[in-house]
Design an enzyme around this catalytic site. Structure first.
Site, PDB file in Angstrom:
ATOM      1  N   SER A 152      76.195  61.805  34.147  1.00 14.27           N
ATOM      2  CA  SER A 152      77.222  61.054  34.880  1.00 14.27           C
ATOM      3  C   SER A 152      77.673  59.816  34.108  1.00 14.27           C
ATOM      4  O   SER A 152      76.931  59.259  33.297  1.00 14.27           O
ATOM      5  CB  SER A 152      76.693  60.631  36.254  1.00 14.27           C
ATOM      6  OG  SER A 152      76.178  61.750  36.929  1.00 14.27           O
TER       7      SER A 152
HETATM    8  N1  SAM Z   1      72.305  62.519  37.281  1.00 10.62           N
HETATM    9  C1  SAM Z   1      72.357  63.435  36.176  1.00 10.62           C
HETATM   10  C2  SAM Z   1      72.228  62.705  34.854  1.00 10.62           C
HETATM   11  O1  SAM Z   1      72.037  61.480  34.856  1.00 10.62           O
HETATM   12  O2  SAM Z   1      72.268  63.383  33.820  1.00 10.62           O
HETATM   13  C3  SAM Z   1      73.620  64.230  36.182  1.00 10.62           C
HETATM   14  C4  SAM Z   1      73.644  65.223  37.262  1.00 10.62           C
HETATM   15  S1  SAM Z   1      74.874  66.462  37.017  1.00 10.62           S
HETATM   16  C5  SAM Z   1      76.326  65.604  37.384  1.00 10.62           C
HETATM   17  C6  SAM Z   1      74.540  67.455  38.453  1.00 10.62           C
HETATM   18  C7  SAM Z   1      73.270  68.264  38.348  1.00 10.62           C
HETATM   19  O3  SAM Z   1      72.998  68.834  39.616  1.00 10.62           O
HETATM   20  C8  SAM Z   1      73.369  69.425  37.371  1.00 10.62           C
HETATM   21  O4  SAM Z   1      72.351  69.344  36.421  1.00 10.62           O
HETATM   22  C9  SAM Z   1      73.207  70.657  38.268  1.00 10.62           C
HETATM   23  O5  SAM Z   1      72.555  71.738  37.645  1.00 10.62           O
HETATM   24  C10 SAM Z   1      72.396  70.094  39.403  1.00 10.62           C
HETATM   25  N2  SAM Z   1      72.445  70.840  40.666  1.00 10.62           N
HETATM   26  C11 SAM Z   1      73.517  71.430  41.250  1.00 10.62           C
HETATM   27  N3  SAM Z   1      73.141  71.989  42.412  1.00 10.62           N
HETATM   28  C12 SAM Z   1      71.819  71.741  42.570  1.00 10.62           C
HETATM   29  C13 SAM Z   1      70.866  72.063  43.569  1.00 10.62           C
HETATM   30  N4  SAM Z   1      71.171  72.767  44.682  1.00 10.62           N
HETATM   31  N5  SAM Z   1      69.582  71.656  43.404  1.00 10.62           N
HETATM   32  C14 SAM Z   1      69.226  70.950  42.290  1.00 10.62           C
HETATM   33  N6  SAM Z   1      70.088  70.633  41.304  1.00 10.62           N
HETATM   34  C15 SAM Z   1      71.368  71.009  41.452  1.00 10.62           C
END
Ligand code: SAM
Length: 226
Positions: A71
């Site tokens: 992000s």
């Molecule tokens: N906060 C993270 C960082 O600092 O790198 C970025 C997060 S990224 C925008 C969103 C993440 O949510 C992705 O890695 C995706 O695979 C994960 N994700 C999506 N749906 C999910 C779920 N149901 N449970 C766990 N992770 C999930």
């Protein structure tokens, strides 16, 4: 992967990171001293692919593989600020991704339980947070929309993927007096939403900034795009 810590004399990204923190404060109005200190400490360049290191302290999201992103620094700072974290807090994070937001949270709270659905991202994130010495972080691989009942309830919950709404199991696993922050909207554009559980039956909702996250995929999220 380098285990170089932020602040060491060999940290060639110290100046860009300082500039990023100054921008967060002056341009975006991030005011929490503890959030600014955490972002000054965590080496974001170690959470992106090596060839993107030079862009790590610019204010945008970057690809981390598996069609996911780390992000934007402003969004990490704003969500951390909305959480109003305390050193005693137990925090659940959904969407570990690169582990960068997890590491920022680890600087601000007692324990961070973080869930990622993509195994390769979770495995890399585990290596990064371990290399940085964050012993208060536990990362697991499953659909985080169901929460983590074995270690619930939580003082704070942060969802870092765009959801159609707050998953009911997450609201259940929030303590009374607790707060959940989540981007809510459609699969491309969302708004940060803050839920405060003021009593067992009453939850207050307020809206914050417009954001654009990758989708939350799962039982109480979106179906994967084919
Ligand atoms: N906060 C993270 C960082 O600092 O790198 C970025 C997060 S990224 C925008 C969103 C993440 O949510 C992705 O890695 C995706 O695979 C994960 N994700 C999506 N749906 C999910 C779920 N149901 N449970 C766990 N992770 C999930």
């Amino acid at each position: 992967m380098s285990s170089l810590k932020a602040g060491s004399s060999q940290d060639s990204y110290r100046h860009p990171r300082e500039r990023m923190v100054r921008d967060l404060e002056e341009r975006y109005g991030i005011a929490s001293p503890s959030v600014l200190a955490a972002m000054r400490k965590v080496p974001r360049h170690l959470f992106v692919q090596q060839h993107l290191g030079a862009q790590a302290y610019s204010d945008f999201a970057l690809p981390i593989g598996e069609e996911q992103t780390i992000s934007q620094p402003f969004v990490v700072a704003r969500m951390s600020e909305y959480l109003e974290l305390d050193r005693d807090h137990s925090v659940l994070e959904i969407g570990t991704g690169s582990g960068y937001q997890t590491a920022v949270l680890a600087e601000l709270a007692r324990v961070i339980y973080s869930i990622e659905r993509v195994p390769s991202l979770a495995q890399d994130a585990i290596k990064r947070v371990q290399a940085l010495g964050h012993s208060n972080v536990k990362i697991q691989i499953f659909d985080g929309t169901v929460g983590w009942s074995q270690v619930a309830p939580f003082d704070r919950i942060l969802v870092t993927a765009g959801a159609p709404g707050a998953p009911p199991r997450l609201l259940e696993q929030l303590k009374v007096g607790g707060r959940l922050v989540i981007p809510e909207g459609d699969q491309d554009r969302q708004r940060l939403v803050i839920y405060d559980k003021v009593s067992k039956r009453r939850i207050e909702r307020q809206e914050g900034e417009a954001v654009a996250f990758v989708p939350l995929i799962g039982r109480a999220g979106w179906q994967p795009r084919s």
